[in-house]
Scaffold this motif. Structure first.
Motif, short mmCIF file in Angstrom:
data_model
loop_
_atom_site.label_atom_id
_atom_site.label_comp_id
_atom_site.label_asym_id
_atom_site.label_seq_id
_atom_site.Cartn_x
_atom_site.Cartn_y
_atom_site.Cartn_z
N LEU A 23 34.31 7.73 17.57
CA LEU A 23 33.32 8.71 17.14
C LEU A 23 32.23 8.14 16.25
CD1 LEU A 23 35.83 11.57 16.26
CD2 LEU A 23 34.60 11.26 18.41
N ASN A 127 26.70 19.52 15.00
CA ASN A 127 26.19 18.35 15.72
C ASN A 127 24.72 18.51 16.13
OD1 ASN A 127 26.58 15.74 16.67
ND2 ASN A 127 27.00 16.42 18.75
N LYS A 128 23.92 19.05 15.23
CA LYS A 128 22.50 19.24 15.51
C LYS A 128 21.74 17.96 15.18
CE LYS A 128 18.55 22.21 14.36
NZ LYS A 128 18.09 23.34 13.51
N LYS A 245 31.75 14.70 22.48
CA LYS A 245 31.20 15.89 21.82
C LYS A 245 32.30 16.87 21.43
CE LYS A 245 26.52 15.81 23.72
NZ LYS A 245 25.50 16.54 24.52
N LYS A 248 34.42 15.36 18.63
CA LYS A 248 33.75 15.43 17.32
C LYS A 248 33.99 16.79 16.67
CE LYS A 248 30.08 11.98 17.26
NZ LYS A 248 28.63 11.74 17.08
N LYS A 249 33.99 17.83 17.48
CA LYS A 249 34.25 19.17 16.93
C LYS A 249 35.70 19.27 16.43
CE LYS A 249 30.79 21.53 19.80
NZ LYS A 249 29.86 21.80 18.70
#
Length: 268
Positions: A23, A127-128, A245, A248-249
């Motif tokens: 990550l 994750n912006k 993705k 990561k969450k």
């Protein structure tokens, strides 16, 4: 050391190394709460468990930050003009805050770490992409001092702070990340030195723990670093095969839960 203690540290090193490679995140968010729990459970200087976890975590990320920095250096992703200006004040900030850490109450340290990591986990979960609207007016010397201080206080490499700042200075994302990696290594080195020199644990509290230097538990550093170094390349290989993705969450939720757990362990 008991075999159970060694196994716990080995597993922690495996998880942190794999997560770093997969990550691209530092291990402080996992290391500090887990080491706090391990030290409390093993009754290793319980009155300074959080301080010890912070110092040990800082020392344990030296190898991963060096590896990351060297990789970005080889790919020409380091902006040396910013590095040369920021690093001296980063070192000053990291060592300066280490003088204050022994004076800070354990519960307050746990609370500060938990709130900081909880906010970082929210940012990671959303994750912006960071797109600075205007160029920052904060001089790099002042930013370096702040990044070094806060990163040392929560035992991280500082990417969550330095990447947005460097982008606001006009660096594109890849170069900001590479420069941030180069910044992370001196943070880890100077922070470790600060925790080792300024950590104060009485002889009575140390008991049979002669392998502790300041606030750094040497056996933990060795075990975590070895397994982390081995597992980081494995994580990199899996990064192209797994849904990063989504992971990561999940990682963000894990950070939030671990931070809350550490706070509950220390305060209650």
């Amino acid at each position: 050391m008991e075999i159970e203690f060694i196994i716990q540290l080995s597993l922690l090193g495996i998880v942190v190394g794999f997560a770093a490679g997969l990550l691209g995140v530092g291990g402080g968010g996992i290391l500090v709460p887990m080491l706090t729990s391990i030290y409390l459970s093993a009754q290793i200087v319980p009155s300074h468990a959080v301080h010890l976890a912070l110092g040990t975590s800082m020392a344990s990320i030296i190898t991963t930050t060096f590896s990351s920095a060297f990789s970005h250096y080889k790919n020409h992703n380091v902006d040396w003009p910013h590095i040369k200006i920021m690093v001296p004040l980063i070192i000053v900030g990291a060592i300066s805050i280490s003088f204050l850490v022994p004076m800070i109450n354990t519960s307050f340290l746990a609370m500060f770490f938990s709130l900081f990591m909880f906010s970082m986990s929210i940012k990671l979960f959303i994750n912006k992409p960071y797109t600075p609207a205007t160029k920052t007016r904060i001089p790099p010397q002042l930013a370096g001092f702040g990044i070094g201080s806060i990163s040392t206080l929560v035992a991280i490499g500082g990417a969550v702070l330095s990447v947005p700042y460097l982008m606001s200075r006009g660096l594109e994302m890849r170069r900001a990340i590479g420069s941030s990696a180069a910044i992370g290594f001196p943070i880890a080195i100077s922070g470790t030195i600060g925790y080792a020199i300024n950590g104060h644990i009485s002889t009575a509290e140390l008991a049979n723990n002669e392998t502790i230097i300041g606030f750094v538990h040497i056996p933990s550093v060795i075990i975590i670093s070895i397994f982390g170094f081995i597992m980081a390349p494995v994580g990199v290989k899996f990064s192209t095969k797994l849904p990063v993705k989504v992971l990561k969450k999940i990682f963000a939720l894990l950070l939030a839960c671990l931070s809350i757990k550490m706070l509950m362990n220390v305060v209650l």
